[in-house]
Motif scaffolding. Structure first.
Motif, PDB file in Angstrom:
ATOM      1  N   GLU A 148      90.245   8.324  25.801  1.00  0.00           N
ATOM      2  CA  GLU A 148      89.245   8.364  27.041  1.00  0.00           C
ATOM      3  C   GLU A 148      87.696   8.124  26.616  1.00  0.00           C
ATOM      4  OE1 GLU A 148      88.162  11.791  29.967  1.00  0.00           O
ATOM      5  OE2 GLU A 148      90.022  11.289  29.822  1.00  0.00           O
ATOM      6  N   LEU A 149      87.371   8.619  25.296  1.00  0.00           N
ATOM      7  CA  LEU A 149      86.007   8.724  25.087  1.00  0.00           C
ATOM      8  C   LEU A 149      85.839   7.214  24.596  1.00  0.00           C
ATOM      9  CD1 LEU A 149      83.350   9.836  23.945  1.00  0.00           C
ATOM     10  CD2 LEU A 149      84.530  10.312  21.816  1.00  0.00           C
ATOM     11  N   ASN A 150      86.720   6.550  23.806  1.00  0.00           N
ATOM     12  CA  ASN A 150      86.473   5.361  23.353  1.00  0.00           C
ATOM     13  C   ASN A 150      86.546   4.103  24.293  1.00  0.00           C
ATOM     14  OD1 ASN A 150      86.262   5.910  20.679  1.00  0.00           O
ATOM     15  ND2 ASN A 150      88.283   5.421  20.237  1.00  0.00           N
ATOM     16  N   LEU A 151      87.224   4.357  25.534  1.00  0.00           N
ATOM     17  CA  LEU A 151      87.329   3.560  26.723  1.00  0.00           C
ATOM     18  C   LEU A 151      85.935   3.691  27.420  1.00  0.00           C
ATOM     19  CD1 LEU A 151      90.945   3.791  27.872  1.00  0.00           C
ATOM     20  CD2 LEU A 151      89.896   1.936  26.935  1.00  0.00           C
ATOM     21  N   SER A 152      85.666   4.919  27.696  1.00  0.00           N
ATOM     22  CA  SER A 152      84.358   4.954  28.469  1.00  0.00           C
ATOM     23  C   SER A 152      83.266   4.347  27.798  1.00  0.00           C
ATOM     24  CB  SER A 152      84.054   6.611  28.820  1.00  0.00           C
ATOM     25  OG  SER A 152      83.971   7.422  27.682  1.00  0.00           O
ATOM     26  N   THR A 153      83.225   4.527  26.278  1.00  0.00           N
ATOM     27  CA  THR A 153      82.044   4.441  25.255  1.00  0.00           C
ATOM     28  C   THR A 153      81.970   2.631  25.704  1.00  0.00           C
ATOM     29  OG1 THR A 153      82.132   6.122  24.212  1.00  0.00           O
ATOM     30  CG2 THR A 153      81.192   4.264  23.363  1.00  0.00           C
ATOM     31  N   ALA A 154      83.174   2.055  25.231  1.00  0.00           N
ATOM     32  CA  ALA A 154      83.407   0.641  25.407  1.00  0.00           C
ATOM     33  C   ALA A 154      82.962   0.305  26.576  1.00  0.00           C
ATOM     34  CB  ALA A 154      84.913   0.271  25.097  1.00  0.00           C
ATOM     35  N   LYS A 155      83.287   0.656  27.695  1.00  0.00           N
ATOM     36  CA  LYS A 155      82.989   0.199  28.902  1.00  0.00           C
ATOM     37  C   LYS A 155      81.447   0.197  29.246  1.00  0.00           C
ATOM     38  CE  LYS A 155      83.667   0.954  33.951  1.00  0.00           C
ATOM     39  NZ  LYS A 155      84.140   1.739  35.395  1.00  0.00           N
ATOM     40  N   LEU A 157      79.756  -2.443  27.055  1.00  0.00           N
ATOM     41  CA  LEU A 157      79.942  -3.758  27.617  1.00  0.00           C
ATOM     42  C   LEU A 157      78.846  -3.980  28.783  1.00  0.00           C
ATOM     43  CD1 LEU A 157      81.568  -6.295  27.547  1.00  0.00           C
ATOM     44  CD2 LEU A 157      82.919  -5.265  29.300  1.00  0.00           C
ATOM     45  N   GLU A 158      78.690  -2.900  29.658  1.00  0.00           N
ATOM     46  CA  GLU A 158      77.714  -3.056  30.726  1.00  0.00           C
ATOM     47  C   GLU A 158      76.408  -3.348  30.079  1.00  0.00           C
ATOM     48  OE1 GLU A 158      78.790   0.307  32.945  1.00  0.00           O
ATOM     49  OE2 GLU A 158      80.277  -0.459  33.968  1.00  0.00           O
ATOM     50  N   ASP A 159      75.940  -2.217  29.213  1.00  0.00           N
ATOM     51  CA  ASP A 159      74.601  -2.393  28.527  1.00  0.00           C
ATOM     52  C   ASP A 159      74.648  -3.584  27.839  1.00  0.00           C
ATOM     53  OD1 ASP A 159      73.964   0.188  29.316  1.00  0.00           O
ATOM     54  OD2 ASP A 159      74.453   1.138  27.352  1.00  0.00           O
ATOM     55  N   SER A 160      75.386  -4.104  27.021  1.00  0.00           N
ATOM     56  CA  SER A 160      75.245  -5.394  26.378  1.00  0.00           C
ATOM     57  C   SER A 160      75.050  -6.602  27.332  1.00  0.00           C
ATOM     58  CB  SER A 160      76.564  -5.825  25.576  1.00  0.00           C
ATOM     59  OG  SER A 160      76.538  -4.887  24.593  1.00  0.00           O
ATOM     60  N   SER A 161      75.682  -6.514  28.559  1.00  0.00           N
ATOM     61  CA  SER A 161      75.512  -7.758  29.487  1.00  0.00           C
ATOM     62  C   SER A 161      74.161  -7.634  30.253  1.00  0.00           C
ATOM     63  CB  SER A 161      76.469  -7.400  30.771  1.00  0.00           C
ATOM     64  OG  SER A 161      76.348  -8.288  31.651  1.00  0.00           O
ATOM     65  N   ALA A 162      73.576  -6.582  30.293  1.00  0.00           N
ATOM     66  CA  ALA A 162      72.215  -6.313  30.984  1.00  0.00           C
ATOM     67  C   ALA A 162      71.252  -6.568  29.815  1.00  0.00           C
ATOM     68  CB  ALA A 162      72.001  -4.779  31.360  1.00  0.00           C
TER      69      ALA A 162
END
Length: 189
Positions: free
Chosen positions: A39-46, A49-54
């Motif tokens: 759960e931690l890894n999924l939320s961190t990855a999400k 990804l959002e931060d990287s896109s921005a």
């Protein structure tokens, strides 16, 4: 009055049942920890990804190289803080799991000790004459083993506490360094 082989058979059966129960409990705790880590890894990855896109959109909109490098430098501290937060969350999960495993093992060992002492006491009541010294020697060895286990447990707990304190100190130093880095960069410019 039970015979000695029957007493050992009952003790062995109870011990196996107890070990199965502790194994089941530890397995459940392990799965809970894996779920928390996933759960931690999924939320961190999400979030990453959002931060990287921005960040990519922001960097692509830079008008010149200086603005590009300025935007890149501005992202360093938040990224480091996110990495620290992730590490702390992961350490919290690991520490909690270790504590649960330690408690479960300690409970199991104490219960097994209690059962062994009870069995030795019961068997010694029915032991043939002349075996008192052997029973006393066995009880003494059992007491020494218990004392050794208690010392080992205390030492392991102290080592665990020291490691946790060192990790926390390192994270705090890293956090302080990250927070002071933009100030040092601004002063150099």
């Amino acid at each position: 009055m039970f015979s000695i082989p029957e007493q050992f058979s009952n003790a062995t059966k109870a011990n196996l049942e107890s070990q199965f129960a502790i194994f089941s409990a530890l397995t459940n705790k392990a799965f809970e920890s894996v779920e928390k880590i996933v759960e931690l890894n999924l939320s961190t990855a999400k979030a990453s990804l959002e931060d990287s896109s921005a960040a990519a959109k922001q960097l692509l909109s830079a008008k010149d190289p200086q603005e590009f490098f300025s935007l890149t430098a501005a992202r360093a501290q938040p990224n480091a803080e996110k990495a620290i937060a992730y590490s702390r969350s992961l350490a919290t999960i690991a520490t909690g799991t270790t504590a649960e495993f330690s408690r479960a093992a300690e409970t199991q060992i104490l219960e097994t000790n209690r059962k062994v002492i009870s069995l030795v006491d019961e068997v010694s009541k029915n032991a043939p004459a002349g075996t008192e010294n052997a029973v006393a020697l066995f009880k003494s060895a059992l007491g020494s083993a218990n004392a050794g286990y208690e010392q080992f447990t205390r030492t392991a707990k102290q080592a665990s506490d020291a490691i946790e304190a060192n990790v926390n100190a390192a994270v705090n130093q890293f956090t302080a360094a990250v927070k002071s880095a933009p100030t040092a960069t601004a002063n150099a410019a």
